[in-house]
Write a protein that holds these residues in place. Structure first.
Motif, PDB file in Angstrom:
ATOM      1  N   ALA A  18      40.212  36.501  46.157  1.00  0.00           N
ATOM      2  CA  ALA A  18      41.198  37.384  46.796  1.00  0.00           C
ATOM      3  C   ALA A  18      42.547  36.706  47.007  1.00  0.00           C
ATOM      4  N   THR A  19      42.551  35.377  47.139  1.00  0.00           N
ATOM      5  CA  THR A  19      43.801  34.649  47.355  1.00  0.00           C
ATOM      6  C   THR A  19      44.436  34.175  46.050  1.00  0.00           C
ATOM      7  N   GLY A  20      43.728  34.340  44.942  1.00  0.00           N
ATOM      8  CA  GLY A  20      44.238  33.887  43.649  1.00  0.00           C
ATOM      9  C   GLY A  20      43.729  32.521  43.235  1.00  0.00           C
ATOM     10  N   ALA A  21      43.002  31.836  44.120  1.00  0.00           N
ATOM     11  CA  ALA A  21      42.428  30.527  43.794  1.00  0.00           C
ATOM     12  C   ALA A  21      41.235  30.719  42.852  1.00  0.00           C
ATOM     13  N   MET A  22      41.054  29.792  41.922  1.00  0.00           N
ATOM     14  CA  MET A  22      39.944  29.877  40.981  1.00  0.00           C
ATOM     15  C   MET A  22      38.647  29.438  41.654  1.00  0.00           C
ATOM     16  N   VAL A  23      37.613  30.265  41.514  1.00  0.00           N
ATOM     17  CA  VAL A  23      36.314  30.028  42.122  1.00  0.00           C
ATOM     18  C   VAL A  23      35.264  30.100  41.026  1.00  0.00           C
ATOM     19  N   GLU A  24      34.249  29.255  41.107  1.00  0.00           N
ATOM     20  CA  GLU A  24      33.174  29.278  40.125  1.00  0.00           C
ATOM     21  C   GLU A  24      31.936  29.922  40.735  1.00  0.00           C
ATOM     22  N   THR A  25      31.345  30.851  39.984  1.00  0.00           N
ATOM     23  CA  THR A  25      30.096  31.477  40.394  1.00  0.00           C
ATOM     24  C   THR A  25      29.092  31.332  39.261  1.00  0.00           C
ATOM     25  N   VAL A  26      27.833  31.474  39.585  1.00  0.00           N
ATOM     26  CA  VAL A  26      26.767  31.370  38.596  1.00  0.00           C
ATOM     27  C   VAL A  26      26.046  32.712  38.509  1.00  0.00           C
ATOM     28  N   GLY A  27      26.002  33.278  37.321  1.00  0.00           N
ATOM     29  CA  GLY A  27      25.230  34.499  37.116  1.00  0.00           C
ATOM     30  C   GLY A  27      25.905  35.803  37.505  1.00  0.00           C
ATOM     31  N   ARG A  28      27.092  35.751  38.099  1.00  0.00           N
ATOM     32  CA  ARG A  28      27.777  36.996  38.469  1.00  0.00           C
ATOM     33  C   ARG A  28      29.281  36.840  38.284  1.00  0.00           C
ATOM     34  N   LEU A  29      29.831  37.763  37.524  1.00  0.00           N
ATOM     35  CA  LEU A  29      31.267  37.817  37.286  1.00  0.00           C
ATOM     36  C   LEU A  29      31.834  38.961  38.116  1.00  0.00           C
ATOM     37  N   HIS A  30      32.905  38.710  38.839  1.00  0.00           N
ATOM     38  CA  HIS A  30      33.563  39.725  39.664  1.00  0.00           C
ATOM     39  C   HIS A  30      34.879  40.107  38.987  1.00  0.00           C
ATOM     40  N   ILE A  31      35.044  41.401  38.701  1.00  0.00           N
ATOM     41  CA  ILE A  31      36.270  41.879  38.060  1.00  0.00           C
ATOM     42  C   ILE A  31      36.793  43.111  38.790  1.00  0.00           C
ATOM     43  N   PRO A  32      38.092  43.341  38.758  1.00  0.00           N
ATOM     44  CA  PRO A  32      38.628  44.570  39.354  1.00  0.00           C
ATOM     45  C   PRO A  32      38.398  45.759  38.418  1.00  0.00           C
ATOM     46  N   ALA A  33      37.968  46.858  38.962  1.00  0.00           N
ATOM     47  CA  ALA A  33      37.770  48.074  38.167  1.00  0.00           C
ATOM     48  C   ALA A  33      39.125  48.660  37.789  1.00  0.00           C
ATOM     49  N   GLY A  34      39.207  49.214  36.597  1.00  0.00           N
ATOM     50  CA  GLY A  34      40.430  49.874  36.163  1.00  0.00           C
ATOM     51  C   GLY A  34      41.512  48.947  35.651  1.00  0.00           C
ATOM     52  N   ARG A  35      41.243  47.662  35.570  1.00  0.00           N
ATOM     53  CA  ARG A  35      42.222  46.696  35.049  1.00  0.00           C
ATOM     54  C   ARG A  35      41.608  45.944  33.885  1.00  0.00           C
ATOM     55  N   PRO A  36      42.401  45.649  32.867  1.00  0.00           N
ATOM     56  CA  PRO A  36      41.859  44.869  31.757  1.00  0.00           C
ATOM     57  C   PRO A  36      41.578  43.428  32.180  1.00  0.00           C
ATOM     58  N   VAL A  37      40.494  42.890  31.650  1.00  0.00           N
ATOM     59  CA  VAL A  37      40.084  41.524  31.965  1.00  0.00           C
ATOM     60  C   VAL A  37      39.862  40.781  30.656  1.00  0.00           C
ATOM     61  N   ASP A  38      40.537  39.652  30.493  1.00  0.00           N
ATOM     62  CA  ASP A  38      40.319  38.790  29.333  1.00  0.00           C
ATOM     63  C   ASP A  38      39.309  37.720  29.723  1.00  0.00           C
ATOM     64  N   VAL A  39      38.201  37.691  29.005  1.00  0.00           N
ATOM     65  CA  VAL A  39      37.160  36.708  29.252  1.00  0.00           C
ATOM     66  C   VAL A  39      37.246  35.651  28.166  1.00  0.00           C
ATOM     67  N   VAL A  40      37.508  34.408  28.569  1.00  0.00           N
ATOM     68  CA  VAL A  40      37.533  33.277  27.643  1.00  0.00           C
ATOM     69  C   VAL A  40      36.109  32.726  27.615  1.00  0.00           C
ATOM     70  N   ILE A  41      35.471  32.834  26.466  1.00  0.00           N
ATOM     71  CA  ILE A  41      34.044  32.526  26.348  1.00  0.00           C
ATOM     72  C   ILE A  41      33.850  31.239  25.563  1.00  0.00           C
ATOM     73  N   THR A  42      33.052  30.336  26.125  1.00  0.00           N
ATOM     74  CA  THR A  42      32.719  29.090  25.430  1.00  0.00           C
ATOM     75  C   THR A  42      31.313  28.666  25.824  1.00  0.00           C
ATOM     76  N   SER A  43      30.846  27.595  25.207  1.00  0.00           N
ATOM     77  CA  SER A  43      29.500  27.099  25.473  1.00  0.00           C
ATOM     78  C   SER A  43      29.526  25.591  25.630  1.00  0.00           C
ATOM     79  N   ASP A  44      28.623  25.076  26.461  1.00  0.00           N
ATOM     80  CA  ASP A  44      28.498  23.640  26.658  1.00  0.00           C
ATOM     81  C   ASP A  44      27.482  23.001  25.716  1.00  0.00           C
ATOM     82  N   ASP A  45      26.574  23.795  25.124  1.00  0.00           N
ATOM     83  CA  ASP A  45      25.512  23.179  24.348  1.00  0.00           C
ATOM     84  C   ASP A  45      25.280  23.816  22.978  1.00  0.00           C
ATOM     85  N   VAL A  46      24.723  24.992  22.920  1.00  0.00           N
ATOM     86  CA  VAL A  46      24.431  25.652  21.645  1.00  0.00           C
ATOM     87  C   VAL A  46      25.125  27.009  21.607  1.00  0.00           C
ATOM     88  N   ILE A  47      24.980  27.741  20.532  1.00  0.00           N
ATOM     89  CA  ILE A  47      25.600  29.065  20.421  1.00  0.00           C
ATOM     90  C   ILE A  47      24.840  30.065  21.293  1.00  0.00           C
TER      91      ILE A  47
END
Length: 189
Positions: free
Chosen positions: A91-120
């Motif tokens: 809510a303040t604009g600070a980056m927060v890390e969560t596991v297993g749940r992504l929080h996005i605003p409804a009605g706004r476009p969201v760009d998800v940068v997707i990568t992996s640490d191990d395999v595809i």
């Protein structure tokens, strides 16, 4: 939308086949000219259906492409066997890390940068967008947008080892004017 166009095309093709069967059982004197079959039904009808399907596919694909926009929210999704970690603004604009749940605003476009640490792995939220691979050493960008607030379920659609079937996650679309308070650090779910 694409589904409805494909249904209409399949219905038109079914009607065409039934009409052809009916015409085939008519007497030879009442058969249409050969030009009707080759030009009208063979080329003309096929091109109309093909053009409609290609046009709908291009229209749908263009909607999914990430475009520059002022109100785009950018988040990161990092896959590792067998979990998803998300870095997103709170809510303040600070980056927060969560596991297993992504929080996005409804009605706004969201760009998800997707990568992996191990395999595809593969990032897929069927109700919001297409599937995008998470590849080690490469960042892929996927645009998604939830039309209304709610809980959407995502999963990894790429076999990545014995535990991949449990590699699921949630996308919580919240009302834009009511952002949730996200847990920080090890308090993340």
């Amino acid at each position: 939308m694409l589904w409805w166009i494909m249904l209409a095309g399949a219905t038109a093709l079914t009607v065409l086949v039934l009409a052809l069967v009916t015409i085939g059982f008519r007497s030879p004197a009442r058969q249409p000219a050969e030009r009707f079959w080759t030009h009208g039904m063979g080329v003309g009808f096929t091109l109309v259906i093909l053009a409609a399907l290609v046009g709908a596919g291009l229209w749908t694909g263009e909607r999914l492409l990430p475009r520059q926009s002022v109100d785009v929210v950018r988040v990161e999704a990092v896959a590792r066997q067998w979990e998803w970690r998300f870095r997103q603004p709170d809510a303040t604009g600070a980056m927060v890390e969560t596991v297993g749940r992504l929080h996005i605003p409804a009605g706004r476009p969201v760009d998800v940068v997707i990568t992996s640490d191990d395999v595809i792995h593969s990032f897929w939220v069927p109700q919001l967008a297409g599937k995008m691979d998470a590849i080690p050493g490469r960042a892929n960008l996927l645009r998604l947008e939830a039309g209304q607030p709610g809980l959407y379920h995502g999963l990894s659609a790429e076999f990545s080892g014995t535990g991949y079937a449990g590699m699921r996650f949630e996308v919580l679309a919240y009302p834009p004017d009511d952002p949730p308070i996200l847990p920080k650090g090890d308090d993340a779910p």
